[in-house]
Design an enzyme around this catalytic site. Structure first.
Site, PDB file in Angstrom:
ATOM      1  CG  ASP A  87      -9.442  36.337 -21.435  1.00  0.00           C
ATOM      2  OD1 ASP A  87      -8.729  35.350 -21.685  1.00  0.00           O
ATOM      3  OD2 ASP A  87     -10.622  36.442 -21.835  1.00  0.00           O
ATOM      4  CG  ASP A  96      -4.276  44.552 -35.984  1.00  0.00           C
ATOM      5  OD1 ASP A  96      -4.256  45.772 -36.211  1.00  0.00           O
ATOM      6  OD2 ASP A  96      -4.720  43.720 -36.798  1.00  0.00           O
ATOM      7  CG  HIS A 126      -9.685  32.932 -24.196  1.00  0.00           C
ATOM      8  ND1 HIS A 126     -10.350  33.885 -23.452  1.00  0.00           N
ATOM      9  CD2 HIS A 126     -10.645  32.145 -24.724  1.00  0.00           C
ATOM     10  CE1 HIS A 126     -11.648  33.672 -23.520  1.00  0.00           C
ATOM     11  NE2 HIS A 126     -11.864  32.612 -24.290  1.00  0.00           N
ATOM     12  CG  ASN A 137      -2.554  49.209 -33.593  1.00  0.00           C
ATOM     13  OD1 ASN A 137      -3.014  50.094 -32.884  1.00  0.00           O
ATOM     14  ND2 ASN A 137      -1.503  48.484 -33.240  1.00  0.00           N
ATOM     15  CG  ASN A 222     -19.099  28.402 -25.112  1.00  0.00           C
ATOM     16  OD1 ASN A 222     -19.783  29.413 -25.155  1.00  0.00           O
ATOM     17  ND2 ASN A 222     -17.816  28.389 -25.445  1.00  0.00           N
ATOM     18  CB  SER A 313     -14.943  33.504 -25.311  1.00  0.00           C
ATOM     19  OG  SER A 313     -14.674  32.991 -24.065  1.00  0.00           O
TER      20      SER A 313
END
Length: 374
Positions: A87, A96, A126, A137, A222, A313
């Site tokens: 990505d 996190d 993204h 986390n 999409n 996604s």
């Protein structure tokens, strides 16, 4: 230029030379309009109870796939399993994400423009959002596969373009690393006749990873298109080789208005959000961390921000996370085919009975996948 291409093509070690083509992220930046939340400073990590993450009440997506049933039954630890996120990179500094990303094995096939982070850092947003649906986390949100190791393979640039050369190189790289799962929340349309070389290359790359035991999950796209009756056009990497093609559903298990579909293409569905307006209280789009390295949304520079997004996604990493959590219970012994079959065989059969153009074999059910519910 043409002369250089001809010179390369004349080398006996080169099979063919083609002009670069870029795929696009799914979705684009336009979908950031869905909203942003900030984590309170006193939030604590969820540990082995992912349902205690601060924003978990917003995570309808985890409830609908019965991930919480799997966690509550003790299937709440995907330690030892590696998921490569192909990505825009991953932000290793978000609250996190700290400690979740294996920096030594992460790599960039297109560099980050934010010099404050690693070359594989997420200067877009993204990749971090996608990665957070796989594992976090547990401060703000929880991923499907708690404690799984994330590997950033940056194949998309700050503008959301994903060059095919970077993608193919990234797939092979992740396959050679021996990861357990690859997630690709991106999509591109190729003509079978006009771009046949790329069609063949994507098939070879995905099947190469598959042959090394790596399950490859990709977004269907999409465009609300019927991939089964799309003429001479195929969408890659979703329709490549033996990978898993993922469509998107909303909070009531209806097909998302934007999702691509097709019985011959879709393997399984997963929650990706379905909102046609600015939602409140954000109960129909997917919440996940925003990159502190994002050059597109400056407010995300704080390490406690989370974005609501929707798209195939967002659906795809639910599937990658489910496969990772299952593989962890087997000690990493399951191969790509076994993971794919298990996901399909335990999915909730929605739509018409059997394989359906919008849901494939069904919308994944993590609780049933792990044997936590019948």
């Amino acid at each position: 230029d043409d002369a250089a291409a001809a010179e390369l093509a004349a080398d006996k070690g080169v099979k063919a030379v083609e002009a670069e083509v870029a795929l696009d992220l799914v979705p684009g930046l336009d979908d950031v309009q869905w909203g942003i939340e900030e984590l309170p400073a006193d939030a604590t990590p969820a540990g082995h109870d992912p349902t205690t993450a601060f924003f978990f009440p917003f995570q309808w997506d985890m409830h609908i796939i019965d991930a919480d049933d799997a966690w509550n039954a003790g299937f709440n630890d995907a330690s030892g399993v590696d998921v490569a996120i192909l990505d825009t990179g991953i932000d290793p500094f978000h609250t996190d994400m700290i400690g979740r990303v294996d920096a030594a094995r992460s790599a960039a096939f297109t560099p980050s423009f934010n010099g404050a982070g690693p070359i594989w850092g997420d200067d877009h947003l993204h990749g971090t959002h996608v990665a957070g649906t796989v594992s976090t986390n547990g401060f703000g949100t929880s991923g499907v596969a708690p404690h799984a190791t994330l590997i950033a393979v940056k194949v998309c640039n700050i503008f959301g373009g994903c060059p095919t050369g970077a993608l193919i190189g990234g797939i092979v790289y992740a396959g050679d690393l021996g990861v357990d799962v690859i997630n690709m929340s991106l999509s591109g349309a190729f003509s079978k006749s006009g771009l046949g070389t790329f069609v063949a290359l994507f098939n070879r790359a995905v099947n190469y990873a598959n042959s090394r035991g790596v399950m490859v999950a990709s977004a269907a796209g999409n465009q609300a298109q019927d991939l089964q009756h799309n003429g001479n056009v195929v969408r890659f990497p979703c329709e490549s080789g033996a990978g898993v093609c993922v469509s998107s559903t909303g909070p009531t298990d209806e097909p998302a208005f934007y999702t691509n579909y097709g019985t011959s293409a879709i393997n399984v569905a997963a929650p990706g959000g379905d909102s046609t307006k600015d939602p409140s209280p954000f109960n129909d789009v997917v919440l996940s961390p925003c990159s502190t390295l994002s050059l597109l949304i400056p407010v995300c520079s704080g390490n406690n921000f989370y974005l609501f997004l929707q798209g195939t996604s967002m659906a795809t990493p639910h599937v990658a996370g489910a496969a990772a959590l299952l593989d962890a219970q087997s000690g990493g012994s399951m191969n790509a085919g076994q993971l794919k079959s298990s996901l399909q065989n335990t999915a909730d059969d929605l739509g018409k009975k059997g394989t359906d153009p919008f849901f494939g074999k069904g919308r994944i059910n993590v609780g049933r996948l792990l044997g936590a519910i019948p």
